[in-house]
Design an enzyme around this catalytic site. Sequence first.
Site, short mmCIF file in Angstrom:
data_model
loop_
_atom_site.label_atom_id
_atom_site.label_comp_id
_atom_site.label_asym_id
_atom_site.label_seq_id
_atom_site.Cartn_x
_atom_site.Cartn_y
_atom_site.Cartn_z
N ASP A 320 17.89 10.68 -1.82
CA ASP A 320 17.62 11.96 -1.16
C ASP A 320 18.29 13.09 -1.94
OD1 ASP A 320 16.40 10.52 0.93
OD2 ASP A 320 18.33 10.26 1.93
N ASP A 343 13.24 9.60 -2.85
CA ASP A 343 13.03 9.47 -1.41
C ASP A 343 12.83 10.87 -0.82
OD1 ASP A 343 12.73 8.37 1.07
OD2 ASP A 343 14.78 7.67 1.28
N ASP A 347 16.87 14.90 4.39
CA ASP A 347 16.90 14.02 5.55
C ASP A 347 17.97 14.52 6.51
OD1 ASP A 347 14.97 12.51 4.37
OD2 ASP A 347 16.12 10.64 4.30
N ARG A 400 5.75 14.48 5.82
CA ARG A 400 7.06 14.77 6.42
C ARG A 400 7.42 16.25 6.30
NH1 ARG A 400 10.84 9.56 4.60
NH2 ARG A 400 9.39 7.96 5.32
#
Length: 511
Positions: A320, A343, A347, A400
């Site tokens: 991330d 990724d 997050d 996302r």
Amino acid sequence: MKRIPVVLAAASLLAAAIVTAGGGGAQAATLFSDNFEDGNSSGWTTSGGTWAVAADGSQVLRQSGTSSDARARAGQATWTDYTVTAKLKPTAFSGSNRFAALLARAQSATSYYYVALRSNNTVELKKLVNGAATTLASTSLTVSAGTTYTVSLQVAGTTLRSTVNGGAALTATDGTFTAGGVGVATFYTAANFDDLSVETAAAPTTPPPTTSSPPPVPTDGPIGFASLNALGQNGVTGGAGGRTVTATNATDFLEYIDSTETLTIRVSGQINITSKQGVRPNKTIIGVGTSGHINGGGLDFYRSYNVIVRNLRFTNAEDDAVNVGQESHHIWIDHNSFSGAVDGSIDIVRGADYVTVSWNHFDHADKSMLISHSDGAASTDIGHLKVTIHHNFFDNSRQRHPRIRFGEPVHVFNNYFLNNELYGVASVQQAGAVVENNYFENVPFPCFSASGYADSGPGRLVHRGNTFVNSGTCEAAGSVVEPRTYYAYTMDSAASVPATVRAGAGYGKVS
């Protein structure tokens, strides 16, 4: 007369041309009108349904069937730029996603522009090309059987504009159809139509180039959850009150972010790091001009708080780029650019709270933002994950934007969603999201909620004031705690979002 013949319409057009040539303003000319008071529907061509002129106070054109789609068309194939207006009164819907509609530039029974009032409480500006429908713009609107709506649809050049009851307009640009007649339609819906009129409208001229500056970008502090007094923290101040240092290499940078000292850390040049590196509380990490660049790794927040991450370019993170986790709170992620993370770009997981994500550019990212990492995280995440997401540019990013589990409310407003391949916002696993005044362009699935997503169960989502261009519509479900319960905010109009966000989002825009 209730219906104006074409020859008279032509004369009206000529008169309008003479007025314009004489130096007066352009005058609209009536091409066609019908109030059905003569008791017949001569001049109309119908297909499908059961059509008749009937009484509803006055005489109306009624389509009484609810078992198929149906259309009635009138006018001339040569009509180009005009506004068609009519009263639409749905009287019965056979299901939850049915509609009554007004048509313009109709080529046939299967090709035209139209504005549809749907029983799922949306109004949509669409086109139908050989029976295939595309949504050009849409917004929320309460649509009830037995209620009369005054609907207009203007087609002028490649500009389309529709209103309902004179309210805020839906607009789109499309050049598929350049001319055609008018009409009304129903989809598994009974409805009455009345007082249809068609008036000429001039195609818009191209405005002169503007030399004004881009819209100002707010830089005085976070909006939303990161600004709140909670958990012993009075908003986000970052490194204010502490020393200011400059990092030009990885060794110094890692030392500074791991320090227990209150610091403003200026990042100058490219810093190459690996994996995710921990950031302790009370830090401002800010790029210098357009030089601040974190490459190869990312930032990790573990029980951290009061941190500002700003004006940085993140590239090629091994995991991330920014991970806000393990009960971290009061984190402001602002004016950064993200690309190439293996990724997630951002997050927000494991009980994190009071986070604002603003004015960031997600540039062809795969997984832009995840809120809660797992369907099994209810015990740590319910009651947490309060996040504000505004004025971000989700630029050809795939998914996302965000994907949310359990958090409530997650407030998504004034973001620009462009060419998002898989979906925009997914609110699943009991999450609650409020999605408002965003601009979705070329996004097939702007929002998931009631249907869940992948293996995740359903969530809740309220949407309002969004614009959808060549996109689907948001899937609404349930009720959500309103963000105004926590904080006051002011939004830009959805129509202004693309220009505002393009001008302001990403690194290099703040000092």
